[in-house]
Design a protein around this motif. Structure first.
Motif, PDB file in Angstrom:
ATOM      1  N   HIS A   1       0.837  -1.205   0.000  1.00 33.52           N
ATOM      2  CA  HIS A   1       0.000   0.000   0.000  1.00 33.52           C
ATOM      3  C   HIS A   1       0.869   1.250   0.000  1.00 33.52           C
ATOM      4  O   HIS A   1       2.101   1.178   0.107  1.00 33.52           O
ATOM      5  CB  HIS A   1      -0.942   0.015   1.212  1.00 33.52           C
ATOM      6  N   THR A   2       0.243   2.385  -0.126  1.00 33.00           N
ATOM      7  CA  THR A   2       0.945   3.668  -0.053  1.00 33.00           C
ATOM      8  C   THR A   2       0.525   4.348   1.239  1.00 33.00           C
ATOM      9  O   THR A   2      -0.665   4.436   1.538  1.00 33.00           O
ATOM     10  CB  THR A   2       0.575   4.560  -1.247  1.00 33.00           C
TER      11      THR A   2
ATOM     12  N   ILE B   1      -2.616   7.298  -6.816  1.00 35.26           N
ATOM     13  CA  ILE B   1      -3.439   6.776  -7.909  1.00 35.26           C
ATOM     14  C   ILE B   1      -2.592   5.920  -8.841  1.00 35.26           C
ATOM     15  O   ILE B   1      -2.978   4.822  -9.242  1.00 35.26           O
ATOM     16  CB  ILE B   1      -4.099   7.934  -8.686  1.00 35.26           C
ATOM     17  N   ASP B   2      -1.393   6.429  -9.181  1.00 30.57           N
ATOM     18  CA  ASP B   2      -0.522   5.680 -10.095  1.00 30.57           C
ATOM     19  C   ASP B   2      -0.063   4.364  -9.477  1.00 30.57           C
ATOM     20  O   ASP B   2       0.167   3.378 -10.182  1.00 30.57           O
ATOM     21  CB  ASP B   2       0.703   6.525 -10.471  1.00 30.57           C
ATOM     22  N   ALA B   3       0.118   4.340  -8.159  1.00 33.94           N
ATOM     23  CA  ALA B   3       0.591   3.121  -7.491  1.00 33.94           C
ATOM     24  C   ALA B   3      -0.457   2.010  -7.562  1.00 33.94           C
ATOM     25  O   ALA B   3      -0.119   0.823  -7.447  1.00 33.94           O
ATOM     26  CB  ALA B   3       0.932   3.430  -6.039  1.00 33.94           C
ATOM     27  N   ALA B   4      -1.717   2.389  -7.724  1.00 33.05           N
ATOM     28  CA  ALA B   4      -2.806   1.416  -7.878  1.00 33.05           C
ATOM     29  C   ALA B   4      -2.869   0.419  -6.721  1.00 33.05           C
ATOM     30  O   ALA B   4      -3.175  -0.762  -6.918  1.00 33.05           O
ATOM     31  CB  ALA B   4      -2.676   0.680  -9.218  1.00 33.05           C
ATOM     32  N   GLN B   5      -2.532   0.862  -5.546  1.00 31.72           N
ATOM     33  CA  GLN B   5      -2.693   0.051  -4.337  1.00 31.72           C
ATOM     34  C   GLN B   5      -3.602   0.825  -3.396  1.00 31.72           C
ATOM     35  O   GLN B   5      -3.826   2.024  -3.577  1.00 31.72           O
ATOM     36  CB  GLN B   5      -1.340  -0.145  -3.645  1.00 31.72           C
ATOM     37  N   TYR B   6      -4.065   0.143  -2.347  1.00 30.11           N
ATOM     38  CA  TYR B   6      -4.822   0.926  -1.382  1.00 30.11           C
ATOM     39  C   TYR B   6      -3.878   1.896  -0.681  1.00 30.11           C
ATOM     40  O   TYR B   6      -2.662   1.694  -0.643  1.00 30.11           O
ATOM     41  CB  TYR B   6      -5.587   0.034  -0.408  1.00 30.11           C
ATOM     42  N   ALA B   7      -4.423   2.955  -0.152  1.00 28.76           N
ATOM     43  CA  ALA B   7      -3.602   3.972   0.511  1.00 28.76           C
ATOM     44  C   ALA B   7      -4.090   4.169   1.936  1.00 28.76           C
ATOM     45  O   ALA B   7      -5.289   4.044   2.226  1.00 28.76           O
ATOM     46  CB  ALA B   7      -3.665   5.290  -0.255  1.00 28.76           C
ATOM     47  N   VAL B   8      -3.138   4.434   2.814  1.00 29.09           N
ATOM     48  CA  VAL B   8      -3.458   4.790   4.193  1.00 29.09           C
ATOM     49  C   VAL B   8      -3.066   6.244   4.383  1.00 29.09           C
ATOM     50  O   VAL B   8      -1.923   6.630   4.115  1.00 29.09           O
ATOM     51  CB  VAL B   8      -2.705   3.899   5.198  1.00 29.09           C
ATOM     52  N   LEU B   9      -4.004   7.050   4.807  1.00 25.27           N
ATOM     53  CA  LEU B   9      -3.755   8.469   5.034  1.00 25.27           C
ATOM     54  C   LEU B   9      -3.764   8.706   6.541  1.00 25.27           C
ATOM     55  O   LEU B   9      -4.810   8.622   7.188  1.00 25.27           O
ATOM     56  CB  LEU B   9      -4.842   9.302   4.344  1.00 25.27           C
ATOM     57  N   ASP B  10      -2.568   8.967   7.070  1.00 27.22           N
ATOM     58  CA  ASP B  10      -2.430   9.151   8.518  1.00 27.22           C
ATOM     59  C   ASP B  10      -2.666  10.623   8.858  1.00 27.22           C
ATOM     60  O   ASP B  10      -1.869  11.491   8.505  1.00 27.22           O
ATOM     61  CB  ASP B  10      -1.019   8.721   8.941  1.00 27.22           C
ATOM     62  N   VAL B  11      -3.781  10.893   9.521  1.00 30.37           N
ATOM     63  CA  VAL B  11      -4.150  12.278   9.832  1.00 30.37           C
ATOM     64  C   VAL B  11      -4.026  12.572  11.331  1.00 30.37           C
ATOM     65  O   VAL B  11      -4.518  13.587  11.808  1.00 30.37           O
ATOM     66  CB  VAL B  11      -5.580  12.607   9.350  1.00 30.37           C
ATOM     67  N   ARG B  12      -3.352  11.695  12.059  1.00 35.10           N
ATOM     68  CA  ARG B  12      -3.295  11.876  13.518  1.00 35.10           C
ATOM     69  C   ARG B  12      -2.604  13.169  13.918  1.00 35.10           C
ATOM     70  O   ARG B  12      -2.893  13.734  14.963  1.00 35.10           O
ATOM     71  CB  ARG B  12      -2.583  10.686  14.172  1.00 35.10           C
ATOM     72  N   LYS B  13      -1.655  13.644  13.094  1.00 36.88           N
ATOM     73  CA  LYS B  13      -0.890  14.841  13.455  1.00 36.88           C
ATOM     74  C   LYS B  13      -1.396  16.099  12.741  1.00 36.88           C
ATOM     75  O   LYS B  13      -0.702  17.108  12.709  1.00 36.88           O
ATOM     76  CB  LYS B  13       0.597  14.634  13.123  1.00 36.88           C
ATOM     77  N   VAL B  14      -2.548  16.017  12.146  1.00 37.32           N
ATOM     78  CA  VAL B  14      -3.119  17.201  11.489  1.00 37.32           C
ATOM     79  C   VAL B  14      -3.701  18.123  12.553  1.00 37.32           C
ATOM     80  O   VAL B  14      -4.550  17.720  13.355  1.00 37.32           O
ATOM     81  CB  VAL B  14      -4.213  16.793  10.477  1.00 37.32           C
ATOM     82  N   ALA B  15      -3.234  19.374  12.563  1.00 37.98           N
ATOM     83  CA  ALA B  15      -3.742  20.351  13.533  1.00 37.98           C
ATOM     84  C   ALA B  15      -4.977  21.049  12.999  1.00 37.98           C
ATOM     85  O   ALA B  15      -5.891  21.382  13.756  1.00 37.98           O
ATOM     86  CB  ALA B  15      -2.657  21.373  13.857  1.00 37.98           C
ATOM     87  N   LEU B  16      -4.988  21.272  11.703  1.00 37.09           N
ATOM     88  CA  LEU B  16      -6.076  22.038  11.077  1.00 37.09           C
ATOM     89  C   LEU B  16      -6.151  21.613   9.620  1.00 37.09           C
ATOM     90  O   LEU B  16      -5.127  21.406   8.985  1.00 37.09           O
ATOM     91  CB  LEU B  16      -5.742  23.528  11.209  1.00 37.09           C
ATOM     92  N   ILE B  17      -7.356  21.482   9.116  1.00 36.04           N
ATOM     93  CA  ILE B  17      -7.506  21.148   7.694  1.00 36.04           C
ATOM     94  C   ILE B  17      -8.543  22.085   7.101  1.00 36.04           C
ATOM     95  O   ILE B  17      -9.587  22.333   7.715  1.00 36.04           O
ATOM     96  CB  ILE B  17      -7.894  19.662   7.507  1.00 36.04           C
ATOM     97  N   ASP B  18      -8.239  22.633   5.923  1.00 45.39           N
ATOM     98  CA  ASP B  18      -9.196  23.539   5.280  1.00 45.39           C
ATOM     99  C   ASP B  18      -9.856  22.830   4.104  1.00 45.39           C
ATOM    100  O   ASP B  18      -9.704  21.616   3.925  1.00 45.39           O
ATOM    101  CB  ASP B  18      -8.531  24.861   4.882  1.00 45.39           C
TER     102      ASP B  18
END
Lengths: 173, 123
Positions: B24-25, B49-66
């Motif tokens: 995965h990515t 997208i190009d890797a064509a594998q599932y992706a894990v998006l680690d958002v634990r350290k996100v302070a703010l997202i717009d």
């Protein structure tokens, strides 16, 4: 499959802000993206200092400070991207919340149609244009929001009440 | 219920890190994920997208997202879904979760079971 599509609906109504007794606002002139984020931070700090109700909340966006920061940030960036290279920002305290007003020079351009997440049979890709979720965020975070043109300016405003909209409160059970 | 701490943003632009894993990515997001991160987010999204594998998006350290960061999450989830795979969000991050729900995109993403839950299951 799912993709993000552009809605033709206007995201905010054409209306002036509620008539209340607003304290003298704090004002900023914002001439670029970096300044926009500095003002977003400054506004949040101001709300945190003045808002006696600002305390750890059961949800992040139940906090007036978090809603002011997010809403003001979206409106300012929108103003800079679509309304000109300079915007005026004001933040005023009212009897039960905060009024954010962002003024740009694009009086002839109302807030853009918004993106919505939609189910479609078509394949999506990462090439879908970015953006378009700012005003839906504003509409969800603010208790009321709108815009109007006046002379050569456009004012986009949002009311952030101390008590958040019901959908931002923790669900019981 | 336990009070949720307000995101601790330092006002600085955040970071985006992409790590290719065996199957995965992994994309790590740090700090304020907003318009200033646009180019990094676009590159990360295309890589996934190009890797064509599932992706894990680690958002634990996100302070703010717009809305730009939120759009990235939704477009990546939609893109991976179209490619026959999926996006997993690694949390917790109540702020990200609340905004994903606010814009009606909660059906697009799946949250990984949290580590504590995984540990409990292992014991």
């Amino acid at each position: 499959m799912t993709r993000i599509v552009m809605s033709t609906a206007l995201p905010l109504p054409e209306a002036s802000w509620p008539e209340q007794v607003w304290r003298e606002p704090v004002r900023w002139s914002v001439a670029g993206i970096d300044e926009a984020f500095a003002v977003r931070t400054a506004a949040g700090e101001l709300v945190g200092l003045e808002d006696a109700l600002d305390q750890p909340s059961l949800t992040v966006y139940a906090s007036a400070r978090a809603r002011v920061e997010a809403t003001l940030g979206e409106l300012v960036v929108n103003g800079l991207r679509h309304g000109g290279s300079l915007v005026q920002v004001s933040l005023a305290r009212g009897p039960d919340g905060w009024l954010i007003v962002v003024t740009d020079s694009a009086a002839d351009r109302p807030p853009r149609p918004v993106a919505t997440v939609d189910e479609t049979p078509d394949a999506a890709s990462f090439e879908t244009p970015s953006g378009g979720l700012g005003l839906p965020m504003v509409a969800g975070l603010a208790t009321a929001a709108g815009w109007f043109a006046e002379n050569d300016s456009k004012h986009v405003w949002a009311l952030i009440t101390d008590v958040p909209p019901p959908h931002l409160l923790p669900r019981s059970g | 219920m336990t009070p949720v701490p307000v995101a601790d943003s330092d006002g600085q632009a955040g970071d985006v890190v992409v790590l290719a894993q065996a199957d995965h990515t992994l994309v790590l997001l740090y700090g304020d994920i907003d318009l200033r991160c646009t180019d990094d987010l676009e590159q990360a999204g295309r890589y996934c997208i190009d890797a064509a594998q599932y992706a894990v998006l680690d958002v634990r350290k996100v302070a703010l997202i717009d809305s730009v960061g939120l759009s990235f999450v939704i477009r990546l989830a939609a893109g991976l879904q179209a490619a026959g795979t999926e996006l997993l969000l690694r949390g917790p991050n109540p702020g990200v979760s609340e905004l994903v729900t606010l814009v009606g995109a909660e059906h697009l993403v799946r949250w990984e079971p949290q580590v504590a839950e995984q540990d409990a299951e292992a014991n």
